[in-house]
Scaffold this active site. Sequence first.
Site, short mmCIF file in Angstrom:
data_model
loop_
_atom_site.label_atom_id
_atom_site.label_comp_id
_atom_site.label_asym_id
_atom_site.label_seq_id
_atom_site.Cartn_x
_atom_site.Cartn_y
_atom_site.Cartn_z
N GLU A 45 0.84 -1.20 0.00
CA GLU A 45 0.00 0.00 0.00
C GLU A 45 0.88 1.25 0.00
O GLU A 45 1.86 1.34 0.73
CB GLU A 45 -0.89 -0.02 1.25
CG GLU A 45 -1.88 1.12 1.37
CD GLU A 45 -2.79 0.96 2.57
OE1 GLU A 45 -3.78 1.71 2.66
OE2 GLU A 45 -2.51 0.08 3.42
N LYS A 114 -9.29 3.15 -2.57
CA LYS A 114 -9.63 2.35 -1.40
C LYS A 114 -11.05 2.68 -0.93
O LYS A 114 -11.41 3.86 -0.81
CB LYS A 114 -8.61 2.61 -0.29
CG LYS A 114 -8.66 1.64 0.87
CD LYS A 114 -7.47 1.89 1.80
CE LYS A 114 -7.44 0.93 2.97
NZ LYS A 114 -6.28 1.16 3.86
N CYS A 175 -5.47 -3.43 2.00
CA CYS A 175 -5.27 -3.57 3.45
C CYS A 175 -6.55 -3.73 4.25
O CYS A 175 -7.09 -4.82 4.35
CB CYS A 175 -4.45 -2.37 3.96
SG CYS A 175 -3.72 -2.67 5.59
N PRO A 358 22.16 3.29 28.89
CA PRO A 358 22.45 3.18 30.32
C PRO A 358 22.04 1.78 30.81
O PRO A 358 20.86 1.43 30.78
CB PRO A 358 21.55 4.26 30.94
CG PRO A 358 21.23 5.19 29.82
CD PRO A 358 21.15 4.32 28.60
N SER A 360 21.55 -0.75 33.62
CA SER A 360 21.36 -0.65 35.07
C SER A 360 21.63 -1.94 35.83
O SER A 360 21.76 -1.92 37.05
CB SER A 360 19.93 -0.21 35.36
OG SER A 360 19.01 -1.25 35.02
N GLY A 362 19.31 -4.25 35.64
CA GLY A 362 17.96 -4.77 35.76
C GLY A 362 17.49 -5.41 34.47
O GLY A 362 18.15 -5.31 33.42
#
Length: 713
Positions: A45, A114, A175, A358, A360, A362
């Site tokens: 599309e 469309k 679509c 960064p 961490s 975690g």
Amino acid sequence: MGHLITVAACSLNQWALDFEGNLQRILKSIRIAKERGARLRVGPELEITGYGCYDHFLEGDTYLHSWEMLAALLSDKSTFDMINIIGMPVMHKSVKYNCQIAIHNGKILLIRPKKYLANDGNYREMRYFTPWTKKGVTEDHYLPRMIQRITQQTTVPFGDAVLATHDTSVGIETCEEIFTPLSPHIDMGLDGVEIFTNSSGSHHELRKLYRRIDLIKGATSKLGGIYLYSNSQGCDGDRLYYDGCALIAVNGEIVAQGTQFSLNDVEVVTATIDIEDVRSFRGFSASRGMQASNSQAFERIPAPIAFSNADLEADPTVRPAKIQSPRYHLPEEEIALGPACWLWDYLRRSRTQGYFLPLSGGIDSCATAVIVASMCRLVAEATKNGVEEVIEDARRIVGEDENSEYVPSDPQEFANRIFHTCYMGTENSSIETRERAKDLASVIGSYHTDLNMDSVVTAMRNLFGLITGFKPTYKVYGGSNAENLALQNIQARLRMVTAYLFAQLLPWVRGRTGGLLVLGSANVDESLRGYLTKYDCSSADVNPIGGISKTDLKRFIAWAEKEFDMPILNKFLNAVPTAELEPITKEYVQSDEADMGMTYDELSQFGRLRKVERCGPFSMFSKLVHEWDLSPTKVAEKVKRFFFYYSVNRHKLTTLTPSYHAESYSPDDNRFDLRPFLYNTRWTWQFKRIDKAAAFLEQHRQAKAAVNEDEID
């Protein structure tokens, strides 16, 4: 042997407003399709402009340049001897339409607008375009003079019609039209159309491909026919990643499927099909014949070409494409591949020198780092397969000159050149998180730095004390909630400032020019709850995990531990999520879920109910009180707590870092989740209704329990 035809569907990595680049990718796909014997090729599309132009679709230049690119296609002899269906915007009678244009041998056969526009979630097509509502009607469209000179046509049909070749017929969908209840292919199929094309700009979401394939198979499972599905692929300039996966289906079965995630700019899938199989399938059903005999007749636009190929039919070794089972990725694989491809497109197209993260210690920043590692693996795999575009982009990104023979064949070596990580510790950081960050960086291969920010944080704290005469103290040492929150936030915000400093200067330190893009690592649940500091490390250039839940991230890390051979990831999985912004004492260790007052699993449920099922506070309570094994009062407390923090922190969501859209309950304010950002955080009437319902249910529960006790006695 019947009548064999070869058809092609494409996935193209188009870029919004990159007209020349888009044209070259279209031409490449046409040449590949033609080399494979295809006589019908369909592309994505709006492939000429790129799907994500947004308000640029309101500009006249966009339409002018689209016609200029179509003129180049009409003039190029490589497009001849086949029908090509090309997507671009067209202005007809001063109205803008999203169109598919069928071309053949330098002529325009049909402009098909469309009919049903995507206008929910991430899509705003009715902001730019108008749907074509005249069913079965065509009008004359007067062509621009630049096109008239090429085609020798003054007007062409514009509207709802189908193409009639010498041996079959073709109907066009775009679509959204396959997602609608009464899709155009139904009426076209009942009128005898045997081939349907769908040019799509469908973005990736976790677990979404199942629905798309079900719709494509379903389009012809009852109706019969050939269905060609083409899709955009890659990041065309926004938060969405279009995941390709071009498909060809025949009579409800898949016969060809492209890749869902790829670094290739152009991918073409082809299939050789016996058109007689469609006729046999349809002729078997008497009820279909009854419906077809009463169907509306579409105008048929003559197309002077035959799709069936006598050479194929004369070759006894040629057989139609075989039915195959659809291929799906696990959600964990989707996380490994989709955001990684998105990051690669963003990196190469932004013409920067790499990423800075960064790190961490975690699980969130860990997941972001592993996604970058996955990107490096995909780049190395593509270069081993000789993908020239990837090799050229990689050389430019790492700073090699045009004559270099550098090939990024080793993911860790490539990561060391383009991926930079940094552990930004303070007195509140633990040895464990620092070691996890260092070990993960070593496994991935990133250029890793480690620093303590205590002097910077202390300077800010002392500055405040010098100006005001008051020095803030953490809560565990007797400070107020305001002091405690301010001291946490200043650490987080200083990390953001430090990240951008390092991102700008690390290439210089390493003898290179340019800068790095800063990566964020806030997940979708934390954003929804507002459990982040505004303008802290959640503020970055892009965030690959901003649309992914904590639950899915954990599953991804568990999967990557084995698939990527990274045993270090097990330590991240077993660590308690913590921001490490408060001092650790014998009595207190900061924990995310304890801080939030809700679990990540609960947050996911809140998010889905709020966005996907469109529940307000009362509706959410009414559903959860029957699903959770908690008292009505407890459920009421949790729902009210969620909505209080969601609304009081809503302003943070207006400044979220642009994130890869992966989850249907994303709170992204910029494109997807359009809500107020100044709420009555008390939700006065809504919470009263919840309390009233909870009290009634508690009374009912107590009364029922009393009856049960009497029966036992």
